[in-house]
Scaffold this motif. Structure first.
Motif, PDB file in Angstrom:
ATOM      1  N   GLN A  54       0.870  -1.168   0.000  1.00  0.00           N
ATOM      2  CA  GLN A  54       0.000   0.000   0.000  1.00  0.00           C
ATOM      3  C   GLN A  54       0.914   1.227   0.000  1.00  0.00           C
ATOM      4  OE1 GLN A  54      -2.543  -0.694   3.406  1.00  0.00           O
ATOM      5  NE2 GLN A  54      -3.698  -2.262   2.329  1.00  0.00           N
ATOM      6  N   ALA A  55       1.325   1.640  -1.217  1.00  0.00           N
ATOM      7  CA  ALA A  55       2.262   2.755  -1.363  1.00  0.00           C
ATOM      8  C   ALA A  55       1.673   4.021  -0.750  1.00  0.00           C
ATOM      9  CB  ALA A  55       2.589   2.975  -2.834  1.00  0.00           C
ATOM     10  N   GLN A  56       2.542   4.794  -0.107  1.00  0.00           N
ATOM     11  CA  GLN A  56       2.115   5.995   0.601  1.00  0.00           C
ATOM     12  C   GLN A  56       2.864   7.216   0.086  1.00  0.00           C
ATOM     13  OE1 GLN A  56       3.422   4.035   4.233  1.00  0.00           O
ATOM     14  NE2 GLN A  56       1.395   4.406   5.092  1.00  0.00           N
ATOM     15  N   VAL A  57       2.172   8.340   0.007  1.00  0.00           N
ATOM     16  CA  VAL A  57       2.787   9.601  -0.373  1.00  0.00           C
ATOM     17  C   VAL A  57       3.469  10.219   0.847  1.00  0.00           C
ATOM     18  CG1 VAL A  57       2.329  11.946  -1.184  1.00  0.00           C
ATOM     19  CG2 VAL A  57       1.135  10.004  -2.224  1.00  0.00           C
ATOM     20  N   ASN A  58       2.801  10.139   1.996  1.00  0.00           N
ATOM     21  CA  ASN A  58       3.295  10.761   3.222  1.00  0.00           C
ATOM     22  C   ASN A  58       3.852   9.719   4.192  1.00  0.00           C
ATOM     23  OD1 ASN A  58       2.345  13.414   2.469  1.00  0.00           O
ATOM     24  ND2 ASN A  58       0.293  12.646   2.876  1.00  0.00           N
ATOM     25  N   PHE A  59       4.682  10.195   5.101  1.00  0.00           N
ATOM     26  CA  PHE A  59       5.174   9.369   6.190  1.00  0.00           C
ATOM     27  C   PHE A  59       4.074   9.252   7.237  1.00  0.00           C
ATOM     28  CE2 PHE A  59       9.096  10.766   4.320  1.00  0.00           C
ATOM     29  CZ  PHE A  59      10.004   9.757   4.577  1.00  0.00           C
ATOM     30  N   THR A  60       4.013   8.109   7.910  1.00  0.00           N
ATOM     31  CA  THR A  60       3.062   7.877   8.990  1.00  0.00           C
ATOM     32  C   THR A  60       3.831   7.648  10.274  1.00  0.00           C
ATOM     33  OG1 THR A  60       1.506   6.839   7.468  1.00  0.00           O
ATOM     34  CG2 THR A  60       1.176   6.419   9.804  1.00  0.00           C
ATOM     35  N   HIS A 124       7.407   6.282   8.880  1.00  0.00           N
ATOM     36  CA  HIS A 124       7.743   5.451   7.732  1.00  0.00           C
ATOM     37  C   HIS A 124       6.707   5.613   6.628  1.00  0.00           C
ATOM     38  CE1 HIS A 124       5.101   2.983  10.284  1.00  0.00           C
ATOM     39  NE2 HIS A 124       4.652   2.485   9.146  1.00  0.00           N
ATOM     40  N   ARG A 125       7.133   5.305   5.414  1.00  0.00           N
ATOM     41  CA  ARG A 125       6.208   5.223   4.292  1.00  0.00           C
ATOM     42  C   ARG A 125       6.698   4.121   3.357  1.00  0.00           C
ATOM     43  NH1 ARG A 125       7.110  10.858   1.008  1.00  0.00           N
ATOM     44  NH2 ARG A 125       9.358  10.691   0.753  1.00  0.00           N
ATOM     45  N   PHE A 126       5.751   3.394   2.800  1.00  0.00           N
ATOM     46  CA  PHE A 126       6.078   2.308   1.894  1.00  0.00           C
ATOM     47  C   PHE A 126       6.081   2.846   0.480  1.00  0.00           C
ATOM     48  CE2 PHE A 126       4.539   0.347   5.719  1.00  0.00           C
ATOM     49  CZ  PHE A 126       5.543  -0.572   5.966  1.00  0.00           C
ATOM     50  N   ILE A 127       7.138   2.548  -0.261  1.00  0.00           N
ATOM     51  CA  ILE A 127       7.344   3.086  -1.596  1.00  0.00           C
ATOM     52  C   ILE A 127       6.804   2.124  -2.654  1.00  0.00           C
ATOM     53  CG2 ILE A 127       9.066   3.959  -3.229  1.00  0.00           C
ATOM     54  CD1 ILE A 127       8.931   5.596  -0.672  1.00  0.00           C
ATOM     55  N   GLU A 128       7.297   0.894  -2.620  1.00  0.00           N
ATOM     56  CA  GLU A 128       6.885  -0.105  -3.605  1.00  0.00           C
ATOM     57  C   GLU A 128       7.209  -1.487  -3.069  1.00  0.00           C
ATOM     58  OE1 GLU A 128      10.359  -0.702  -6.740  1.00  0.00           O
ATOM     59  OE2 GLU A 128       9.729   1.399  -6.658  1.00  0.00           O
TER      60      GLU A 128
END
Length: 149
Positions: A54-60, A124-128
């Motif tokens: 679940q790719a994210q634009v922002n850090f969580t 963190h944020r998931f890229i790919e």
């Protein structure tokens, strides 16, 4: 972020404490789970199976729960940074235990078999990812209870 190479390593290092034992119990329950349905063990742990990145634009970022991910299949790229070095987009919401931040972090590739603990002073944020299937655990920072109960 703490990256452990195997579930066995996680069990050896985090063998003390109810919440860590519950993580192992949850992971061993994987064959009985439906994807994207949250389950809980006591009041210290909620978990689910996630299929795909679940790719994210922002850090969580979080404050009351640690994110622990156990990779069953595939690999995923995550970006990590101390929250103090990021810019706040959305202030912390206690109801969701979430704050959103923006900026640049350090990329790491996470893969099958690894257990990852995301520290709460970081976001963190998931890229790919590629063929990712993992157990996502939300583990309370307290020792098995909630402060607001």
């Amino acid at each position: 972020m703490i990256v452990l190479e195997s579930l066995e390593q996680f069990q050896a290092i985090y063998r003390q404490g109810r919440k860590w034992q519950r993580c192992v119990e949850a992971i061993h329950n994987v064959p009985n789970l439906q994807e994207d349905v949250y389950y809980s063990i006591g009041d210290s742990l909620a978990y689910r199976i996630q299929n795909g990145t679940q790719a994210q634009v922002n850090f969580t970022g979080h404050r009351r729960y640690f994110d622990v991910h156990y990779y069953l299949e595939g690999h995923e790229i995550v970006e990590i940074k101390d929250k103090s070095q990021l810019n706040t987009i959305s202030v912390y919401q206690d109801e969701t235990d979430t704050e959103l931040l923006t900026g640049c972090g350090d990329q790491h590739t996470l893969r099958e078999g690894q257990v990852v603990i995301f520290k709460n002073h970081q976001a963190h944020r998931f890229i790919e990812g590629n063929n990712v299937k993992k157990v996502v655990l939300k583990v309370t920072i307290e020792d098995g209870y909630f402060l607001n109960k």
